[in-house]
Write a protein that holds these residues in place. Structure first.
Motif, PDB file in Angstrom:
ATOM      1  N   UNK A 560    -117.360  66.741 -62.871  1.00 35.25           N
ATOM      2  CA  UNK A 560    -117.191  65.674 -63.853  1.00 35.25           C
ATOM      3  C   UNK A 560    -118.532  65.376 -64.520  1.00 35.25           C
ATOM      4  N   UNK A 561    -118.541  65.340 -65.847  1.00 36.34           N
ATOM      5  CA  UNK A 561    -119.761  65.038 -66.603  1.00 36.34           C
ATOM      6  C   UNK A 561    -119.562  63.711 -67.318  1.00 36.34           C
ATOM      7  N   UNK A 562    -120.428  62.736 -66.992  1.00 36.31           N
ATOM      8  CA  UNK A 562    -120.342  61.388 -67.562  1.00 36.31           C
ATOM      9  C   UNK A 562    -121.455  61.225 -68.596  1.00 36.31           C
ATOM     10  N   UNK A 563    -121.106  60.946 -69.855  1.00 37.94           N
ATOM     11  CA  UNK A 563    -122.089  60.856 -70.937  1.00 37.94           C
ATOM     12  C   UNK A 563    -122.214  59.409 -71.416  1.00 37.94           C
ATOM     13  N   UNK A 564    -123.479  58.932 -71.557  1.00 37.04           N
ATOM     14  CA  UNK A 564    -123.772  57.602 -72.091  1.00 37.04           C
ATOM     15  C   UNK A 564    -124.797  57.735 -73.203  1.00 37.04           C
ATOM     16  N   UNK A 565    -124.596  56.996 -74.293  1.00 38.45           N
ATOM     17  CA  UNK A 565    -125.556  56.989 -75.398  1.00 38.45           C
ATOM     18  C   UNK A 565    -125.863  55.554 -75.772  1.00 38.45           C
ATOM     19  N   UNK A 566    -127.120  55.308 -76.146  1.00 40.87           N
ATOM     20  CA  UNK A 566    -127.538  53.950 -76.467  1.00 40.87           C
ATOM     21  C   UNK A 566    -128.481  53.967 -77.669  1.00 40.87           C
ATOM     22  N   UNK A 567    -128.004  53.400 -78.780  1.00 41.71           N
ATOM     23  CA  UNK A 567    -128.848  53.161 -79.948  1.00 41.71           C
ATOM     24  C   UNK A 567    -129.438  54.438 -80.546  1.00 41.71           C
ATOM     25  N   UNK A 568    -128.672  55.547 -80.533  1.00 42.29           N
ATOM     26  CA  UNK A 568    -129.147  56.784 -81.146  1.00 42.29           C
ATOM     27  C   UNK A 568    -128.978  56.682 -82.665  1.00 42.29           C
ATOM     28  N   UNK A 569    -130.089  56.788 -83.403  1.00 42.67           N
ATOM     29  CA  UNK A 569    -130.064  56.647 -84.853  1.00 42.67           C
ATOM     30  C   UNK A 569    -129.530  57.924 -85.512  1.00 42.67           C
ATOM     31  N   UNK A 603    -127.563  60.612 -69.833  1.00 42.82           N
ATOM     32  CA  UNK A 603    -127.858  59.351 -70.502  1.00 42.82           C
ATOM     33  C   UNK A 603    -128.916  59.610 -71.577  1.00 42.82           C
ATOM     34  N   UNK A 604    -128.588  59.300 -72.833  1.00 46.48           N
ATOM     35  CA  UNK A 604    -129.503  59.491 -73.950  1.00 46.48           C
ATOM     36  C   UNK A 604    -129.649  58.159 -74.686  1.00 46.48           C
ATOM     37  N   UNK A 605    -130.889  57.781 -74.981  1.00 41.94           N
ATOM     38  CA  UNK A 605    -131.135  56.529 -75.683  1.00 41.94           C
ATOM     39  C   UNK A 605    -132.357  56.665 -76.571  1.00 41.94           C
ATOM     40  N   UNK A 606    -132.470  55.727 -77.523  1.00 36.32           N
ATOM     41  CA  UNK A 606    -133.585  55.758 -78.466  1.00 36.32           C
ATOM     42  C   UNK A 606    -134.160  54.367 -78.586  1.00 36.32           C
ATOM     43  N   UNK A 607    -135.483  54.299 -78.547  1.00 39.13           N
ATOM     44  CA  UNK A 607    -136.211  53.046 -78.756  1.00 39.13           C
ATOM     45  C   UNK A 607    -137.252  53.293 -79.832  1.00 39.13           C
ATOM     46  N   UNK A 608    -136.898  52.921 -81.060  1.00 42.14           N
ATOM     47  CA  UNK A 608    -137.749  53.173 -82.223  1.00 42.14           C
ATOM     48  C   UNK A 608    -138.037  54.670 -82.345  1.00 42.14           C
ATOM     49  N   UNK A 609    -139.315  55.090 -82.157  1.00 47.03           N
ATOM     50  CA  UNK A 609    -139.652  56.498 -82.352  1.00 47.03           C
ATOM     51  C   UNK A 609    -139.712  57.273 -81.038  1.00 47.03           C
ATOM     52  N   UNK A 610    -139.139  56.707 -79.991  1.00 47.06           N
ATOM     53  CA  UNK A 610    -139.150  57.389 -78.692  1.00 47.06           C
ATOM     54  C   UNK A 610    -137.694  57.659 -78.281  1.00 47.06           C
ATOM     55  N   UNK A 611    -137.434  58.907 -77.858  1.00 47.95           N
ATOM     56  CA  UNK A 611    -136.085  59.314 -77.436  1.00 47.95           C
ATOM     57  C   UNK A 611    -136.126  59.636 -75.950  1.00 47.95           C
ATOM     58  N   UNK A 612    -135.202  59.053 -75.181  1.00 50.66           N
ATOM     59  CA  UNK A 612    -135.173  59.223 -73.730  1.00 50.66           C
ATOM     60  C   UNK A 612    -133.945  60.043 -73.330  1.00 50.66           C
TER      61      UNK A 612
END
Length: 667
Positions: A560-569, A603-612
Motif C-alpha cells: 500500500x502506498x499512501x501519498x500526501x501533498x501540502x501546498x505544492x505550487x 509526503x511532499x510539501x513546499x514552503x516558499x522556495x524550499x521543497x520537502x
C-alpha cells in the motif's frame, strides 16, 4: 544555559513553615478558618500568640498585608510574656522586611532569630531553625555564593531537620541542594539529593497542610532533572505522581511548573505537538498569576521544540517577544539574541541575523565588563590600606628621590633618544611587513578563489558525466523495453497475421481475439514506456497530480502506498518538476525492489522556495555504512539530481524501523 529555578527573591524564600508560600494549591481556607477559630476559643495566651503568628504569615502569603499586620500586632503583645514566643517572634517579624523587598534587614533578622533559638532543644525549635538556615542559604545564592549556600544546607540545616524528626522539612532541604546542583549543571549529583527528597516526603506526615504542595513540587523538579539525564521512564513516573495531586487543583499556580516539566518530557520523547500544548498550558497558567519570569521560561522552552520542527518563523516570533520583554535578565537576552540570529540565518534574513549576532557580542562584552568591574572593586578594597601606607613612605623618601632625579636626568634623556630611534625603526619594519602581508593575503585570496572555482567546475563536470551516464542507462532500458516487450509482441502479431493470410478464408474467432489481446498489450506497453519517459499527467495537470498517479499506479494488493501533498505550487518550472518526479520515482522503485515492505508513505510539501520530500517504508532496511558499496546507479542518480537543485538528503534505516529518506530541495 542554567535553568532559572531560582527566581527573584520574593519567589525564592518561599514554601517554608511559618513563612510565605508563593506556589500553592490554594486550599488554605480550611486551615485558615481553623486558626481563626482556635484564636477565638482558646484561653491560653501562648497558644493564641503562636497561632496569631502563623495566621499573620498565611495572610501575608495571600497579600492581605493589613490583616497580617493586625494579627502580628496581637501576637507581639502576647509574646513578651513567654520567652520562647518572644524569641520566635524575631523570625515572624522578619517577614515584613521580605514583603517590602528589604533583603539586608531580612537577612539580619534571620541570623538574629537563628542565634536566639539555639538555646531551645524542642523539635519545633529545630524545625524552625532548619527553615531559617534554609532561607539564609537562598540569600547566599542570590549573592552568587553557592558554595556557602551549600555548606549551610548540608552542615547546619539538615542536622537540625533530622533532630526535629520532621521528614517534610528534611525533604525540602534535600530538594534545595538538588536545585543548586541543577543550576550548576551537575545533574547526576542533583539526582542523588532529589531521590532522598522523594524518600523523605513519602515518610512525612500527611496531616501537614503543606504536605501536598511540598510533594508536588519535589516530583515536578525531579521529573525535569530526570529528563535532562535521559531517564525518561522514571521522569514519567514523577510526572504522574505530581499530576495525581494537581489534577484536583486545576487553578493552582503550581500547574505552571508542572506543565514545564511535562512539556520537556514530551520534547525529549520527540512528541513535539504535545510538548507545545503543555508549554502553552503553562504559559496560560503563569500569565493568569502574573508570574512573568516563569512565563518567559516556558516561552523559551518552546524554542528548541519549534527548531526541531523546522518552524523557524515561529522560533523568530518567540525570541523577538522575549527580547522585547523588559523584565528579561541581561544573560537571558544575550542567549535570546544568539538564537534569534541563528533563526534569521535559517530564514535567509542575513541582515537581521547580523544585527542580533552583533547584539549578542555587545551583551557578552557588557557582562564581561561588569564582572571585571566587580573584580576591580574587590582589589581596590583589598589594597586601599596598603596604598595609604605607601603614601606615607613616599613622603619620607621624597627628598632622596629628588636628588636621584637630578643626577639621572641626563641618563634618561639619552635613553629616551635611543628608545625613540628603536621605535622609529620598529614602526618602519612593521609598516613594510604589513605591506608584504597584504600582498600575501591578496595572493592567498586569489589562489583560494581559483581553487574554489576549480572545485566547482570539477563538481559540475562530475554531475554532468553522471547525468550523461544515467541518460545512457535510461536509453538502454527503453531500448530493452521496446525490444523485449513491444517488439516481441508485434513479431508474434505479425506471425499470426501471416498465418491468417495463408489459411482458408474462414478466420477463427479465437485467433482474432488472441490477436486483439496482443495488440492491446502492445498499446499498453507502449503507453507505459512513454509514461516512463515523461508522464502525460505531469505536463497537463502538474506535479501533485503526476505524483499521485505514480503512487496509485505502483501500489499493489501486497504493498500500500499512501501519498500526501501540502501546498505544492503550480508555478514550479517544468524542468524542476521533472527532476522532483524522477527523484520520487527512483525512491519508490528502490523501495518496491529491495525493501520487502507492506506500506510506503510519500509526503511532499513546499514552503516558499524550499521543497520537502519524505518517503518512508516499513521494510527490512539496510546498513548505512555499506551504502557506498552498492553497485547500482539508482542512488548515484538520486544524489546527482538532489545536488543539481542545491539540496540535501538524510537517510535513516534500520532492520526494526525500515527506511526513511528526507530530502530538502531549493527550487
Amino acid at each position: 544555559m542554567k535553568n532559572k529555578l531560582l527566581l527573584p527573591l520574593i519567589l525564592l524564600i518561599s514554601q517554608a513553615l511559618y513563612s510565605q508560600r508563593v506556589y500553592t494549591l490554594e486550599d488554605d481556607q480550611t486551615y485558615t478558618d481553623s486558626l481563626i477559630q482556635l484564636i477565638k476559643t482558646t484561653r491560653i495566651d501562648s497558644v493564641k500568640g503562636i497561632t496569631g503568628f502563623r495566621l499573620a504569615d498565611l495572610y501575608r502569603r495571600s497579600k492581605k498585608n493589613e490583616l497580617a499586620d493586625e494579627q502580628l500586632a496581637i501576637a507581639n503583645k502576647i509574646a513578651p510574656k513567654y520567652p520562647f514566643l518572644k524569641d520566635v517572634g524575631v523570625y515572624y517579624n522578619s517577614t515584613k522586611y521580605l514583603s517590602k523587598g528589604d533583603i539586608e534587614n531580612f537577612e539580619k533578622q534571620l541570623s538574629l532569630a537563628n542565634t536566639t533559638l539555639k538555646k531551645y532543644t524542642t523539635k519545633e525549635a529545630y524545625a524552625l531553625r532548619a527553615y531559617i538556615v534554609r532561607n539564609l542559604s537562598i540569600i547566599q545564592q542570590i549573592h552568587n555564593n553557592e558554595k556557602e549556600a551549600m555548606r549551610m544546607l548540608i552542615e547546619e540545616a539538615m542536622p537540625l531537620a533530622k533532630k526535629s524528626g520532621d521528614y517534610e522539612v528534611l525533604s525540602g532541604l534535600y530538594k534545595s541542594v538538588g536545585i543548586i546542583f541543577m543550576n550548576n549543571e551537575e545533574r547526576e549529583k542533583a539526582d542523588d539529593y532529589l531521590k532522598s527528597a522523594k524518600e523523605y516526603i513519602e515518610k512525612a506526615s500527611r496531616s501537614s497542610y503543606t504536605y501536598k504542595e511540598t510533594k508536588a513540587e519535589i516530583y515536578i523538579i525531579d521529573a525535569e532533572n530526570l529528563c535532562h539525564i535521559g531517564r525518561l521512564t522514571e521522569a514519567k513516573k514523577s510526572l504522574d505522581a505530581a499530576y495525581a495531586i494537581l489534577k484536583n487543583y486545576p487553578k493552582s499556580n503550581m500547574n505552571g511548573g508542572y506543565y514545564f516539566s511535562e512539556g520537556y518530557y514530551f520534547y525529549k520523547v520527540k512528541q513535539y505537538e504535545n510538548a507545545l500544548k503543555s508549554y502553552d498550558k503553562g504559559i496560560a497558567n503563569t500569565t493568569l498569576f502574573q508570574d512573568i519570569y516563569s512565563a518567559n521560561r516556558l516561552k523559551f522552552a518552546k524554542y528548541p521544540v519549534l527548531k526541531a520542527m523546522n518552524r523557524y518563523e515561529d522560533v523568530k516570533n518567540i525570541l523577538v517577544n522575549l527580547i522585547e520583554d523588559k523584565s528579561s535578565f541581561a544573560i537571558d537576552e544575550k542567549r535570546y539574541s544568539l538564537e534569534l540570529a541563528d533563526a534569521y540565518e535559517k530564514l535567509g534574513d542575513i541582515k537581521n541575523a547580523y544585527k542580533y549576532k552583533s547584539r549578542y557580542i555587545v551583551l557578552s562584552d557588557s557582562l564581561n565588563e561588569e564582572a571585571s568591574k566587580d573584580k576591580i572593586t574587590a582589589l581596590e578594597a583589598k589594597f586601599n590600606k596598603v596604598e595609604n601606607e605607601a603614601k606615607i613612605a613616599q613622603l619620607e623618601a621624597q627628598r632622596e628621590r629628588d636628588k636621584l632625579i637630578a643626577e639621572n636626568n641626563k641618563l634618561y634623556y639619552g635613553l629616551l633618544v635611543a628608545i625613540s630611534v628603536v621605535l622609529l625603526l620598529l614602526v618602519i619594519f612593521l609598516w613594510n611587513n604589513s605591506k608584504n602581508q597584504k600582498k600575501i593575503a591578496v595572493e592567498h585570496a586569489k589562489n583560494y578563489a581559483q581553487n574554489l572555482q576549480s572545485l566547482k567546475d570539477q563538481k559540475e563536470i562530475e554531475v554532468m558525466q553522471a547525468m550523461i551516464k544515467g541518460e545512457e542507462e535510461e536509453r538502454k532500458r527503453i531500448a530493452r523495453d521496446l525490444h523485449d516487450g513491444i517488439g516481441s509482441m508485434l513479431s508474434s502479431l505479425k506471425m499470426r497475421f501471416m498465418k491468417v493470410n495463408s489459411a482458408s478464408e474462414t478466420v477463427n474467432l479465437n485467433e482474432i481475439e488472441s490477436m486483439n489481446t496482443l495488440l492491446n498489450n502492445s498499446i499498453t506497453e507502449l503507453r507505459q514506456v512513454s509514461y516512463n519517459l515523461i508522464p502525460e499527467s505531469l505536463l497537463k495537470l502538474g506535479l501533485e497530480h503526476a505524483l499521485s498517479d505514480l503512487c496509485h499506479m505502483l501500489k499493489t494488493d501486497d504493498i500500500h502506498i499512501d501519498f500526501h501533498a501540502n501546498n505544492i505550487k503550480e508555478d514550479i518550472p517544468e524542468s524542476i518538476q521533472i527532476t522532483i518526479y524522477r527523484i520520487v520515482q527512483e525512491l519508490l522503485n528502490n523501495a518496491l525492489k529491495h525493501s520487502k515492505s507492506s506500506e510506503i508513505l510519500v509526503d511532499c510539501s513546499q514552503n516558499q522556495s524550499v521543497f520537502f520530500i519524505t518517503i518512508e517504508d516499513n521494510g527490512i532496511g539496510f546498513d548505512l555504512e555499506k551504502m557506498n558499496e552498492f553497485n547500482g546507479q539508482g542512488l548515484k542518480n538520486l544524489k546527482n539530481r538532489v545536488e543539481l537543485l542545491n539540496g540535501k538528503i538524510e537517510i535513516d534505516s534500520s532492520h526494526e524501523r525500515g527506511t526513511a529518506f528526507n530530502i530538502e530541495l531549493s527550487i
